[in-house]
Motif scaffolding. Sequence first.
Motif, PDB file in Angstrom:
ATOM      1  N   VAL A  82       0.897  -1.153   0.000  1.00 34.39           N
ATOM      2  CA  VAL A  82       0.000   0.000   0.000  1.00 34.39           C
ATOM      3  C   VAL A  82       0.935   1.202   0.000  1.00 34.39           C
ATOM      4  CG1 VAL A  82      -1.725   1.267   1.322  1.00 34.39           C
ATOM      5  CG2 VAL A  82      -1.861  -1.227   1.147  1.00 34.39           C
ATOM      6  N   ALA A  83       1.135   1.781  -1.184  1.00 31.40           N
ATOM      7  CA  ALA A  83       2.234   2.722  -1.408  1.00 31.40           C
ATOM      8  C   ALA A  83       1.849   4.152  -1.062  1.00 31.40           C
ATOM      9  CB  ALA A  83       2.699   2.646  -2.857  1.00 31.40           C
ATOM     10  N   VAL A  91       3.108  10.008  -3.284  1.00 30.46           N
ATOM     11  CA  VAL A  91       2.385   9.692  -4.515  1.00 30.46           C
ATOM     12  C   VAL A  91       1.468  10.856  -4.874  1.00 30.46           C
ATOM     13  CG1 VAL A  91       0.839   8.084  -5.669  1.00 30.46           C
ATOM     14  CG2 VAL A  91       2.455   7.227  -3.959  1.00 30.46           C
ATOM     15  N   SER A  92       1.657  11.409  -6.054  1.00 26.58           N
ATOM     16  CA  SER A  92       0.853  12.554  -6.475  1.00 26.58           C
ATOM     17  C   SER A  92      -0.560  12.109  -6.840  1.00 26.58           C
ATOM     18  CB  SER A  92       1.502  13.229  -7.687  1.00 26.58           C
ATOM     19  OG  SER A  92       1.415  12.384  -8.827  1.00 26.58           O
ATOM     20  N   PRO A 142      -3.380  10.105  -2.609  1.00 29.34           N
ATOM     21  CA  PRO A 142      -2.166   9.970  -1.806  1.00 29.34           C
ATOM     22  C   PRO A 142      -1.751   8.533  -1.493  1.00 29.34           C
ATOM     23  CG  PRO A 142      -3.989  10.554  -0.373  1.00 29.34           C
ATOM     24  CD  PRO A 142      -4.522  10.597  -1.767  1.00 29.34           C
ATOM     25  N   VAL A 143      -2.598   7.549  -1.810  1.00 31.61           N
ATOM     26  CA  VAL A 143      -2.276   6.150  -1.523  1.00 31.61           C
ATOM     27  C   VAL A 143      -2.737   5.300  -2.698  1.00 31.61           C
ATOM     28  CG1 VAL A 143      -2.690   4.182   0.013  1.00 31.61           C
ATOM     29  CG2 VAL A 143      -2.525   6.494   0.976  1.00 31.61           C
ATOM     30  N   ARG A 144      -1.857   4.425  -3.153  1.00 34.20           N
ATOM     31  CA  ARG A 144      -2.200   3.512  -4.224  1.00 34.20           C
ATOM     32  C   ARG A 144      -1.679   2.116  -3.895  1.00 34.20           C
ATOM     33  NH1 ARG A 144       0.227   4.707  -9.799  1.00 34.20           N
ATOM     34  NH2 ARG A 144      -0.725   2.671 -10.192  1.00 34.20           N
ATOM     35  N   LYS A 158      -4.912   2.741  -8.529  1.00 32.13           N
ATOM     36  CA  LYS A 158      -4.719   4.115  -8.055  1.00 32.13           C
ATOM     37  C   LYS A 158      -5.885   4.549  -7.176  1.00 32.13           C
ATOM     38  CE  LYS A 158      -4.168   6.039 -12.194  1.00 32.13           C
ATOM     39  NZ  LYS A 158      -3.769   7.034 -13.229  1.00 32.13           N
ATOM     40  N   TRP A 159      -5.616   5.612  -6.369  1.00 34.16           N
ATOM     41  CA  TRP A 159      -6.639   6.245  -5.539  1.00 34.16           C
ATOM     42  C   TRP A 159      -7.325   5.218  -4.613  1.00 34.16           C
ATOM     43  CZ3 TRP A 159      -7.498   7.435 -11.055  1.00 34.16           C
ATOM     44  CH2 TRP A 159      -6.747   8.552 -11.453  1.00 34.16           C
TER      45      TRP A 159
END
Length: 244
Positions: A174-175, A183-184, A190-192, A205-206
């Motif tokens: 969970v990056a 993470v832009s 903010p989390v992907r 994403k998202w």
Amino acid sequence: MTVADQENLPERGAPVARRAMLGMLGAGVAGVAAAPWLQRGWENFLGAASQADPTGLTGVLPNPGGFRYYSVVGSVPRKDARTYRLKVNGLVDRPRTYTLDDLRALPQKRLVRDVLCTDGWRVADTPFEGVLLSDLLDAAGVRPEGKAIHFTCFDGVYTESLTLDQARRPDMLVALKMQDKPVSHEHGGPVRLYAAPMYFYKSAKWLSGITVTDEVIPGYWEEYGYDVDGWLDGADRRGDAQAA
């Protein structure tokens, strides 16, 4: 995602004006690669334009940074430390909702891998950093009947899946960081999810939800014929890959 893939999608939002697309194509991309500040500006422009481009055409424009910007909806709400929430629920003993600060306070793992898309583009040696997915599952206490994970996203449409064995691998994150920066929004922040041994469409994403289920629920692109596992060629599928 190819343009052909996009043509098969339900129509969502107004297409980008032809004049705007011609302007992007004529923006002088060759000079961008020579100047870092121009490159950053071009990447930011592509990221913003992709949020209003349901055709996917912005994804085929050259990008010196290597990544392409895709969304399956016309626009995605922005989340920050104040508004972001990640729910872990389903077949677990201890459901929980995490804030961004909660996730940042947990032990972090850094992976450096090549990112590959089914369209054929690759970005070599890309660092990702975040919480091991297995740590969140252990904290939740997966019940014996739990066999798979269903991921949901705050764009309201995208979904993904992993088997429980896949989710417990040491190369599933969970990056919170990508390329050593938070993470832009354009990259799914903010989390992907980051599924290192799989094609990039598996790295949802998202990210907003991690739900333990009793069977695999195919994700968004699997419903359009993509492989439900998405393994990269040569990936160690046994589940004992060593994280870098």
